[in-house]
Design an enzyme around this catalytic site. Structure first.
Site, PDB file in Angstrom:
ATOM      1  N   ASP A   1       0.809  -1.216   0.000  1.00 23.72           N
ATOM      2  CA  ASP A   1       0.000   0.000   0.000  1.00 23.72           C
ATOM      3  C   ASP A   1       0.845   1.270   0.000  1.00 23.72           C
ATOM      4  O   ASP A   1       1.836   1.356   0.733  1.00 23.72           O
ATOM      5  CB  ASP A   1      -0.869  -0.027   1.272  1.00 23.72           C
ATOM      6  CG  ASP A   1      -1.788   1.159   1.391  1.00 23.72           C
ATOM      7  OD1 ASP A   1      -2.764   1.215   0.635  1.00 23.72           O
ATOM      8  OD2 ASP A   1      -1.534   2.040   2.239  1.00 23.72           O
TER       9      ASP A   1
ATOM     10  N   GLU B   1       1.539  -0.624  -5.008  1.00 26.43           N
ATOM     11  CA  GLU B   1       0.564   0.414  -5.328  1.00 26.43           C
ATOM     12  C   GLU B   1       1.293   1.753  -5.359  1.00 26.43           C
ATOM     13  O   GLU B   1       1.675   2.286  -4.317  1.00 26.43           O
ATOM     14  CB  GLU B   1      -0.556   0.491  -4.282  1.00 26.43           C
ATOM     15  CG  GLU B   1      -1.631   1.479  -4.712  1.00 26.43           C
ATOM     16  CD  GLU B   1      -2.242   2.311  -3.609  1.00 26.43           C
ATOM     17  OE1 GLU B   1      -3.335   2.846  -3.813  1.00 26.43           O
ATOM     18  OE2 GLU B   1      -1.627   2.454  -2.527  1.00 26.43           O
TER      19      GLU B   1
HETATM   20  C1  GLC Z   1      -3.889   3.399  -0.515  1.00 32.56           C
HETATM   21  C2  GLC Z   1      -5.182   2.646  -0.405  1.00 32.56           C
HETATM   22  C3  GLC Z   1      -6.242   3.590   0.039  1.00 32.56           C
HETATM   23  C4  GLC Z   1      -5.866   4.118   1.400  1.00 32.56           C
HETATM   24  C5  GLC Z   1      -4.486   4.756   1.366  1.00 32.56           C
HETATM   25  C6  GLC Z   1      -3.958   4.996   2.746  1.00 32.56           C
HETATM   26  O1  GLC Z   1      -3.930   4.378  -1.495  1.00 32.56           O
HETATM   27  O2  GLC Z   1      -5.481   2.033  -1.622  1.00 32.56           O
HETATM   28  O3  GLC Z   1      -7.491   2.981   0.083  1.00 32.56           O
HETATM   29  O4  GLC Z   1      -6.811   5.061   1.808  1.00 32.56           O
HETATM   30  O5  GLC Z   1      -3.547   3.933   0.729  1.00 32.56           O
HETATM   31  O6  GLC Z   1      -3.606   3.787   3.358  1.00 32.56           O
END
Ligand code: GLC
Ligand code: MG
Ligand code: CA
Length: 595
Positions: free
Chosen positions: A222, A290
């Site tokens: 993440d 991500e």
């Molecule tokens: C990432 C997740 C999102 C979350 C953020 C903070 O972007 O996909 O849903 O709010 O991280 O953890």
């Protein structure tokens, strides 16, 4: 000799599936589960682990190979699980560690890989680490990023610099207990961990091992670009695009994103995963990053050992208003031209942070988008519900749950809220779409569930779900797993791409997608290797041309917003039966050769 025969067999049938040179993850179709919204087993209106376990057969039926689930760890749910209070426990809303073990065991027995969401950038402010840090109890004192404020001439204390939170507001919050500010790149309840502290680095490695020991096959990592910040905490330059100092786009994020140390940490995690598989079963554990960042920073994750960074081209660069030229250049070529030679590509058209495909593109484009997602080279990633074309559900300001929506105001929340694309999975036409026995669910079920649901699409002769199943079946063929790709604009409204095996001239498969609201007449002459006639193998549900129809390469009509998968007639349906006979024959020959 056997190699030659095997090659002849491949060439003859064009039907091989698994290539021994490709690792399990390189051809996988991944499904994302948002655990609060997939299946509720205990009637509290919130999805849970026993619920997920009870529905895993759906993934098998859908031709899915692996799933990743958004966080299920113990959490106060300020950001619905992305604020973790205990990284080695399951939140009671979702179940217990035992439920998790059962889920993994059932997944394994069904041949499904399980991928966890790892949230390394921040914990919850209710994590024991933060409580201890707040009280300056060692070794936790520096687990987070604490800074003194800046004192103005009039004596007031203000944040140490102009950094802004992704969710809006300052990235700094004051805690009187420590007489200092702590950094949070996301919500106030999500303090950033300090990776310049060696104990924090070790804690996260221990957490990774904890879940590997419980049988997970890898991690979706993440918010990775935010891991490190510049150590000298300089003000960020102003973007000039907004006057509001608390809007995330107020500054350019030179010092809070994409820092060199972030990549070094990914390399350390790679090493850990590789050491782990070496000492256990030699099966690769995956790291999917991500990272919403520019192309070069994205591709850099390959160099540091990620299996792949998510390809967000279809999310960040284009949408339903884009022309095919933009789709080709900004979403497809941008990726294919920049992915490293030995890098496995991947395609993502939706996730829990984005409006759904039917809403970001259009309901009529669901099948065409799934064709693109599932038939381009490499990994495909499908957000739950996209296999049936679920749509966003409007939710009022009063009922908004998402912190990113709540951080805005009544006039602008719709631009930020992620609730509309997180509504419960629409299984069938019973109470709460079969998601829960309760009438009241944490987010409302989409009002279209009586007609738009999985059961109805299984019953229908033609449906998004049936198209999806045909696509995942096609993905198992060598032409999709190993074939070359060639993307062409056929005219102002129609884009197409072919997949082809060099070893077999009739392997060619062409995906044609019409982005116009009207029928288009096209020619496929741009695909030199295509035969003069082709057969429609898969068609989007509103297409005038249906599966089995023979079309001419030189001119064919494609319906408004439709997608078509075309194949050489020798490669489709009927010949597969013949081919399996050929395979049996060759197998017999091979067996005899052993003596
Ligand atoms: C990432 C997740 C999102 C979350 C953020 C903070 O972007 O996909 O849903 O709010 O991280 O953890
Ligand atoms: Mg529940
Ligand atoms: Ca950080």
């Amino acid at each position: 000799m056997r190699g030659v025969l095997a090659f002849a067999l491949l060439a003859l049938t064009g039907l091989s599936s698994v290539n021994a040179d490709l690792d399990w993850w390189q051809t996988m179709s991944v499904y994302q589960i948002y655990p609060r919204s997939w299946k509720d087993s205990d009637g509290d209106g919130i999805g849970d682990l026993p619920g997920i376990e009870s529905k895993l057969q759906h993934l098998v039926d859908s031709g899915i190979d692996a799933f990743w689930t958004s966080p299920i760890y113990e959490s106060p749910m300020a950001d619905f699980g992305y604020d973790i209070a205990n990284y080695t426990n399951i939140d009671s809303i979702f179940g217990t560690l035992e439920d998790f073990d059962d889920l993994v065991a059932t997944a394994k027995s069904l041949g499904l890989k399980v991928i966890m969401d790892l949230v390394p950038n921040h914990s919850s402010d209710e994590h024991q680490w933060f409580t201890n840090s707040l009280a300056s109890i060692d070794p936790y004192t520096d687990y987070y990023i604490w800074k003194n404020g800046t004192e103005l001439e009039n004596g007031t204390i203000v944040p140490p610099n102009n950094w802004v939170s992704v969710f809006g507001g300052y990235a700094w919050s004051w805690r009187s207990e420590r007489q200092a500010y702590y950094l949070h790149q996301f919500a106030e309840e999500q303090p950033d961990l300090n990776y310049r502290n060696e104990y924090v680095v070790q804690e996260m490695k221990d957490i990774i091992e904890f879940w590997l020991d419980r049988g997970v096959d890898g991690f979706r990592v993440d918010a990775i670009p935010y891991l490190y910040e510049d150590e000298s905490f300089p003000d960020e330059p102003l973007s000039g695009t907004t006057d509001s100092p608390t809007n995330y786009s107020y500054t350019l994020h030179y010092y809070t994103q994409d820092q060199a140390e972030t990549y070094e940490m990914v390399a350390q995690w790679r090493q850990l995963l590789d050491d782990y598989s070496f000492k256990t079963d030699n099966i690769t554990r995956v790291l999917m990053m991500e990272a919403y960042t520019n192309t070069s920073q994205t591709m850099k994750f390959y160099d540091y050992g990620a299996n792949f960074p998510f390809n967000f081209g279809f999310i960040s660069n284009v949408d339903g208003s884009s022309t095919p030229t933009e789709i080709k250049e900004l979403a497809i070529d941008e990726w294919l031209d920049n992915v490293p030679d030995n890098g496995t590509s991947n395609w993502v058209i939706g996730n829990h942070d984005q409006s759904r495909v039917a809403s970001r593109y259009s309901p009529e484009q669901v099948d065409a988008m799934n064709m693109i997602n599932l038939l381009l080279p490499g990994v495909s990633v499908t957000y739950y519900g996209e296999e049936i074309g679920m749509e966003d559900q409007w939710i009022s300001w009063e009922n908004t749950q998402d912190p990113q929506g709540c951080g805005a105001d009544e006039d602008t929340y719709e631009d930020y809220t992620r609730d509309p694309n997180r509504t419960p999975m629409q299984w069938d036409a019973t109470t709460s779409a079969g998601f829960s026995t309760s009438n009241s669910t944490w987010l409302p079920v989409n009002s279209n569930y009586l007609t738009l649901n999985l059961a109805a699409q299984i019953d229908a002769d033609v449906s998004h779900y049936k198209v999806f199943q045909e696509l995942t079946t096609l993905r198992k063929e060598a032409v999709i797993q190993e074939g070359t790709v060639n993307v062409q604009l056929l005219n102002d409204n129609v884009m197409a791409f072919s997949r082809e095996l060099e070893s077999s001239s009739d392997s060619i498969m062409i995906v044609v997608t019409n982005f116009a609201n009207h029928t288009e007449m096209i020619s496929l002459e741009a695909f030199e290797n295509a035969p003069d006639t082709l057969v429609v193998s898969i068609a989007s549900i509103d297409s005038d041309l249906t599966a089995g129809t023979t079309v001419s390469k030189s001119s064919l009509e494609i319906s408004a917003l439709a997608g078509l998968v075309l194949r050489a007639s020798t490669a489709s349906g009927a010949s597969a039966v013949v081919s399996s006979g050929v395979i049996t024959l060759f197998m017999a020959v091979l067996a005899n050769l052993r003596y």
